[in-house]
Scaffold this active site. Structure first.
Site, PDB file in Angstrom:
ATOM      1  N   SER A 153      14.045   7.719 -20.313  1.00 43.15           N
ATOM      2  CA  SER A 153      12.529   7.882 -20.214  1.00 43.15           C
ATOM      3  C   SER A 153      12.086   7.032 -21.528  1.00 43.15           C
ATOM      4  O   SER A 153      13.017   6.217 -22.168  1.00 43.15           O
ATOM      5  CB  SER A 153      11.931   9.167 -20.382  1.00 43.15           C
ATOM      6  OG  SER A 153      12.016   9.554 -21.539  1.00 43.15           O
ATOM      7  N   LYS A 154      10.784   6.966 -21.392  1.00 48.59           N
ATOM      8  CA  LYS A 154      10.025   6.000 -22.497  1.00 48.59           C
ATOM      9  C   LYS A 154      10.633   6.347 -23.883  1.00 48.59           C
ATOM     10  O   LYS A 154      10.806   5.505 -24.730  1.00 48.59           O
ATOM     11  CB  LYS A 154       8.740   5.859 -22.545  1.00 48.59           C
ATOM     12  CG  LYS A 154       7.872   5.749 -21.082  1.00 48.59           C
ATOM     13  CD  LYS A 154       7.550   6.978 -20.538  1.00 48.59           C
ATOM     14  CE  LYS A 154       8.220   7.210 -19.296  1.00 48.59           C
ATOM     15  NZ  LYS A 154       8.328   8.500 -18.870  1.00 48.59           N
TER      16      LYS A 154
END
Length: 469
Positions: A240-241
RNA sequence: GAGGCCAUCGUCUAGCGGUCCAGGACCUCGGACUUUCACUCCGAGAACACGAGUUCAAAUCUCGUUGGCCUCACCA
């Protein structure tokens, strides 16, 4: 048969690290087999696709050197062709109009779930006559998928994967507004582009079965599939980010990684060749085979990437590195761009500098002292080294060094050692304070090298600032 | 919920029935070198998820269990 691979990102954001690896594997496989690597921008989602994202993807791919062998295909531009195929299928009785509303579909899924059946379209309109169609509803087109038997895909990475056809449903290929869905577009484009090998993330593995049904319905050859495992974050969860799902531009600009290091790291993430770790691009092309890609998901490890980057940094050409860090240094010292003389100094000092850095960011940080006039700031340890320097050290250094005729590494070395002896100090007691006044830090390249790169006048200028001490 | 995929040191991997009391790299910890830091070198730590089976022999084959992941849209 010539191999043709493709990388087909949707331009809804930057090129992330997983996409970069998929592109790399496609590129490598094409090169390895003497085939072609193509690029297709899947921009059929008009809401989310942006020209900026398209640019970001090209930019990232170019940086990594993963260039396509032909002009990229833009999927949206081919929508009429996609629709044409859908209509062909209807004519052939292999697809049909479906008039179900969203509500009906929703009910269908809930009911299926409640009964423990796969959540799929129940085929309500598969054999129903169009005359029964409700008025005013724009129908979608669904593919008549096989309902019995098994579908088998011989995946180059996953092996033979089998799914019962009753698990699959008649999915939508053309929307109510006449635009194609992803499933249709991919199959038509891959076919029309002559793609022989579809190498992509294994989140598409189940899509492969749906797509196979479409190839079969059109009577087209099914390409060879290779579904590579996804990359996970350091904690094992989906990327994820907060992990590595940054754009590759962040790896370049914010973290200071070299493209060859990123490629090497990505190559080894999910693939190996004996004990080899440092693998050149030519070597990779020779060795890489999609069949050797591992089946398990890999975690992204910044420590290893960073280490690898250090290896490539040390091997890199001095001028190239100086050019790479020039903008970073300019920013750091508050100028628009560094001048030619400053660039020369960086190149001169690069061999000692690059050995001590793992990223371009670190390299820039540790190089800036070379190009400033005087030292602009001293870190805590440097300050304390200066404070506790032997009395009269700097005055003595200034005097002795000023008297040197030939400013060579040999001579300054001898001169500094002399002073240490004269003051009855170990070399370290002299060299460390000297390093502090010259670099503002307690760590730097070899001190004599620093003096040579800095030059006599700049060296003396920095020492004299403290010669009253 | 249904299907599918996966499973060797903390991490990435080598291993494709005997040569493995499991090799390399990152990492961590010692040490050498040394004007600092780094590089380099030497050494240590650390794994076949679990349980059955097949076999003279299993990390390697089979089955089950557990765990993780993916997919199930008129998104791609």
């Amino acid at each position: 048969m010539t191999v043709v691979t493709r990388f087909a990102p949707s331009p809804t954001g930057f090129l992330h690290i997983g996409g970069a690896r998929t592109a790399l594997y496609n590129w490598l496989y094409a090169k390895h087999t003497g085939g072609k690597f193509l690029l297709r921008i899947e921009d059929t989602d008009r809401e989310r696709s942006t020209p900026e994202a398209v640019e970001a993807i090209f930019d990232g791919l170019n940086w990594l050197g993963l260039t396509a062998d032909e002009e990229p295909t833009f999927q949206f531009a081919r929508r009429d062709r996609h629709a044409e195929v859908a209509h062909e299928l209807i004519k052939a009785g292999k697809a049909y109009y479906c008039y179900c509303s969203q509500e009906e579909l929703q009910e269908m899924r809930e009911k299926a779930r409640a009964e423990g059946r796969p959540m799929k379209y129940d085929g309500t309109w598969r054999d129903r006559d169009a005359s029964e169609a409700p008025a005013g509803v724009k129908p979608v087109v669904r593919l008549k998928a096989p309902q019995e038997g098994d579908a088998v895909i011989s995946d180059q990475v996953q092996g033979d994967v089998r799914v019962a056809n009753d698990q699959l449903d008649d999915y939508v290929i053309l929307r109510g507004d006449g635009t194609p869905t992803y499933m249709l577009s991919v199959v038509v484009d891959d076919h029309d582009m002559g793609i022989t090998h579809v190498i992509r993330g294994d989140d598409h593995l189940t899509n492969a079965f749906r797509q196979k049904a479409l190839y079969d319905a059109m009577g087209w050859d099914v390409p060879t599939f290779a579904h590579i495992p996804l990359i996970h974050g350091p904690d094992g969860a989906k990327l994820s980010k907060r992990h590595g799902a940054l754009g590759v531009d962040a790896y370049r600009d914010e973290m200071g990684f070299l493209p060859e290091a990123v490629n090497n790291y990505l190559l080894r993430l999910g693939w190996g060749h004996g004990d080899e770790e440092i693998i050149s691009q030519d070597q990779a092309i020779e060795w890489f085979d999609i069949k050797d890609v591992g089946k398990g998901a890999a975690r992204f490890d910044f420590a290893k990437l960073t280490n690898l980057n250090g290896v490539y940094l040390r091997q890199a050409d001095d001028t190239r590195l100086a050019n790479d860090i020039a903008p970073l240094i300019a920013k750091q010292i508050g100028v628009d761009a560094i001048d030619a003389a400053q660039k020369e100094i960086l190149i001169k000092g690069m061999s000692g500098l690059k050995e001590r850095a793992k990223t371009l960011i670190e390299l820039a940080d540790s190089s800036a002292f070379y190009v400033t006039d005087g030292v602009t700031s001293f870190n805590e340890k440097a300050q304390s080294l200066i404070d506790s320097a032997p009395e009269g050290l700097f005055a003595e250094l200034a005097k002795e060094l000023d008297a040197l005729e030939n400013w060579t590494e040999e001579n300054v070395d001898a001169s500094v050692r002399n002073i240490a002896e004269k003051l009855d100090q170990k070399l370290g007691k002299v060299a460390q304070p000297l390093r502090a006044v010259l670099t503002g830090s307690n760590s730097s390249p070899g001190i004599f090298e620093v003096m040579i790169v800095l030059g006599k006048s700049q060296t003396l200028k920095r020492i004299r600032k403290f010669d009253a001490q």
